[in-house]
Design an enzyme around this catalytic site. Structure first.
Site, mmCIF file in Angstrom:
data_model
loop_
_atom_site.group_PDB
_atom_site.id
_atom_site.type_symbol
_atom_site.label_atom_id
_atom_site.label_comp_id
_atom_site.label_asym_id
_atom_site.label_seq_id
_atom_site.Cartn_x
_atom_site.Cartn_y
_atom_site.Cartn_z
ATOM 1 N N LYS A 112 45.085 33.913 42.309
ATOM 2 C CA LYS A 112 45.877 33.690 41.094
ATOM 3 C C LYS A 112 46.654 32.382 41.150
ATOM 4 O O LYS A 112 46.859 31.732 40.128
ATOM 5 C CB LYS A 112 46.848 34.853 40.860
ATOM 6 C CG LYS A 112 46.131 36.102 40.381
ATOM 7 C CD LYS A 112 47.104 37.118 39.815
ATOM 8 C CE LYS A 112 46.370 38.336 39.304
ATOM 9 N NZ LYS A 112 47.243 39.447 39.001
ATOM 10 N N LYS A 195 35.632 39.698 38.741
ATOM 11 C CA LYS A 195 35.946 41.037 38.208
ATOM 12 C C LYS A 195 36.383 40.964 36.739
ATOM 13 O O LYS A 195 36.931 39.950 36.301
ATOM 14 C CB LYS A 195 36.989 41.733 39.077
ATOM 15 C CG LYS A 195 38.367 41.178 38.957
ATOM 16 C CD LYS A 195 39.404 42.087 39.612
ATOM 17 C CE LYS A 195 40.754 41.450 39.371
ATOM 18 N NZ LYS A 195 41.917 42.077 39.778
ATOM 19 N N LYS A 198 42.079 41.477 32.386
ATOM 20 C CA LYS A 198 42.763 41.192 31.127
ATOM 21 C C LYS A 198 43.150 39.725 31.046
ATOM 22 O O LYS A 198 43.420 39.211 29.979
ATOM 23 C CB LYS A 198 44.045 42.038 31.045
ATOM 24 C CG LYS A 198 43.763 43.474 30.700
ATOM 25 C CD LYS A 198 44.996 44.346 30.875
ATOM 26 C CE LYS A 198 45.209 44.710 32.329
ATOM 27 N NZ LYS A 198 46.255 45.708 32.546
HETATM 28 P P1 TYM Z 1 46.128 46.091 37.598
HETATM 29 O O1 TYM Z 1 47.110 46.295 36.504
HETATM 30 O O2 TYM Z 1 45.495 44.751 37.742
HETATM 31 O O3 TYM Z 1 44.979 47.148 37.493
HETATM 32 C C1 TYM Z 1 45.276 48.542 37.412
HETATM 33 C C2 TYM Z 1 44.218 49.374 38.110
HETATM 34 O O4 TYM Z 1 42.922 49.073 37.579
HETATM 35 C C3 TYM Z 1 42.051 48.688 38.641
HETATM 36 N N1 TYM Z 1 41.162 47.628 38.144
HETATM 37 C C4 TYM Z 1 39.839 47.630 38.297
HETATM 38 N N2 TYM Z 1 39.011 48.520 38.870
HETATM 39 C C5 TYM Z 1 37.698 48.241 38.832
HETATM 40 N N3 TYM Z 1 37.171 47.110 38.251
HETATM 41 C C6 TYM Z 1 37.988 46.195 37.671
HETATM 42 N N4 TYM Z 1 37.480 45.116 37.091
HETATM 43 C C7 TYM Z 1 39.384 46.441 37.672
HETATM 44 N N5 TYM Z 1 40.453 45.762 37.175
HETATM 45 C C8 TYM Z 1 41.536 46.505 37.479
HETATM 46 C C9 TYM Z 1 42.962 48.147 39.730
HETATM 47 O O5 TYM Z 1 42.343 48.205 40.987
HETATM 48 C C10 TYM Z 1 44.139 49.072 39.616
HETATM 49 O O6 TYM Z 1 43.888 50.286 40.298
HETATM 50 N N6 TYM Z 1 49.111 45.754 41.593
HETATM 51 C C11 TYM Z 1 48.460 46.640 40.672
HETATM 52 C C12 TYM Z 1 49.399 47.536 39.923
HETATM 53 C C13 TYM Z 1 50.351 48.296 40.770
HETATM 54 C C14 TYM Z 1 50.068 49.468 41.506
HETATM 55 C C15 TYM Z 1 51.305 49.842 42.105
HETATM 56 C C16 TYM Z 1 48.914 50.217 41.705
HETATM 57 C C17 TYM Z 1 51.662 47.998 40.949
HETATM 58 N N7 TYM Z 1 52.243 48.943 41.758
HETATM 59 C C18 TYM Z 1 51.387 50.962 42.923
HETATM 60 C C19 TYM Z 1 49.017 51.344 42.525
HETATM 61 C C20 TYM Z 1 50.225 51.716 43.133
HETATM 62 C C21 TYM Z 1 47.689 45.826 39.659
HETATM 63 O O7 TYM Z 1 47.949 44.670 39.420
HETATM 64 O O8 TYM Z 1 46.755 46.543 38.986
#
Ligand code: TYM
Length: 331
Positions: A112, A195, A198
């Site tokens: 990023k 991947k 958003k």
């Molecule tokens: P975030 O908001 O980017 O994504 C949320 C969840 O969706 C999954 N994900 C995907 N899985 C498969 N293919 C994809 N293309 C894809 N894009 C997103 C992510 O793996 C995630 O499970 N840091 C985290 C958010 C977070 C979090 C937490 C998660 C903050 N605190 C505590 C678990 C526990 C994040 O940016 O996810």
């Protein structure tokens, strides 16, 4: 005791990767886990969101998505991260234990921040520490996520162990990442090597949960593929990432394995396969979108769900926070 915690950043709605890689698995897991917490991680949205004018709406939209996808808000708290101040308090304490070397290894920061790390923000760099606090403040034991978050959950385990050793306690559990299914990593529709996300500039790279049927069909029609027919085995898809991605999506939606889908469509051209895939996507996503629109019309009820969620999350978090303050040695 087993406890699940997971979360999604409310940055402009949910894309298919979030649904297949995370939220759909949460829905299944709530049948086997008695204790689950589902967080909307708005503080995490700040590190990529220059403009916060849509944050309130995006947060409600995420709450609507959780419920529309099948999270049972009567049994488990759905809550907003910034409504539970203990997350940030614990994040500071953990940050004071975290060696910079651990953060330097995080691949998501490198991706990023890009080449210009001098201008990258502290929030983005320290982000895994806040994510660790999200998980540890509830002493969660299991964290269902997509594959891209595995490194952050492993970092959380390391930090939990470091806290226990530093203060000579056995306080935090070492949480386990849970990553499963054919859609652990849903890839962009424009480039099968990155991947689905958003933050991709092109809306054609992703399917959003609120896309209507025509938009879904158009995006799948335009999805990048090659001119060869589909093979009858996965081995022959090794060098065809876009084809492999569409097969994985089909498999995840239909509940079959990618190998079974290969056999089913062996010899077909993408024109046929894509038609079936968009029909399947529309059948799964249209009812979710309709339910989300309905929930978003009832804002007060949505806010009441989040308020109830925050009350129960705060109760548990504050109880643990008091114990943590004692362990650390604050007056
Ligand atoms: P975030 O908001 O980017 O994504 C949320 C969840 O969706 C999954 N994900 C995907 N899985 C498969 N293919 C994809 N293309 C894809 N894009 C997103 C992510 O793996 C995630 O499970 N840091 C985290 C958010 C977070 C979090 C937490 C998660 C903050 N605190 C505590 C678990 C526990 C994040 O940016 O996810």
């Amino acid at each position: 005791m087993k406890r699940i915690l997971s979360g999604i950043r409310p940055t402009g709605g949910l894309q298919l990767g979030n649904y297949l890689g995370a939220i759909r698995n949460w829905v299944a897991l709530q049948e086997t886990f008695d204790d689950c917490l589902f967080c909307i991680v708005d503080l995490h949205a700040l590190d990529t969101l220059a403009d916060t004018s849509t944050l309130k709406n995006d947060t409600r939209e995420m709450a609507a998505a959780y419920i529309a996808c099948g999270i049972d808000s009567a049994r488990f708290p759905i809550f907003v991260q910034s409504h539970v101040p203990a997350h940030t308090e614990l994040a500071w304490i953990l940050g004071c234990l975290t060696p910079l070397g651990w953060l330097n290894r995080m691949t998501q920061f490198k991706d990023k921040a890009g080449k210009n790390q001098e201008n990258a923000l502290l929030g983005l760099y320290a982000y895994p520490v806040l994510m660790a606090a999200d998980i540890l403040i509830y002493k969660a034991t299991h964290v269902p996520v997509g594959e891209d978050q595995k490194q952050h959950v492993e970092f959380t385990r390391d930090l939990a162990g470091l806290f226990n050793r530093t203060f000579n306690v056995d306080f935090f559990h070492l949480p386990e990442p849970m990553i499963f299914g054919e859609a652990m990593r849903v890839m962009s529709l424009r480039d099968g090597t990155v991947k689905m996300s958003k933050s991709d500039a092109s809306d054609y790279s992703r399917i959003n949960l609120l896309d209507d049927a025509d938009t879904i069909a158009l995006k799948i029609r335009k999805a990048r593929t090659d001119g060869d027919p589909l093979p009858d085995n996965l081995e022959n898809l090794k060098d065809r990432p876009e084809a492999r991605n569409l097969i994985n999506i089909y498999a995840a939606l239909s509940g079959e394995t990618a190998a079974q889908i290969c056999v089913q469509f062996a010899g077909s051209y993408f024109s046929t396969f894509k038609k079936d895939l968009s029909d399947l996507l529309i059948a799964v996503l249209e009812p979710i979108g309709a339910k989300m629109h309905q929930l978003l019309r009832e804002k007060d009820e949505l806010d009441a769900v989040l308020q109830r969620g925050a009350e129960s999350a705060n109760k548990l978090a504050n109880q643990h926070m008091q114990e943590i303050r004692n362990i650390v040695g604050f007056l």
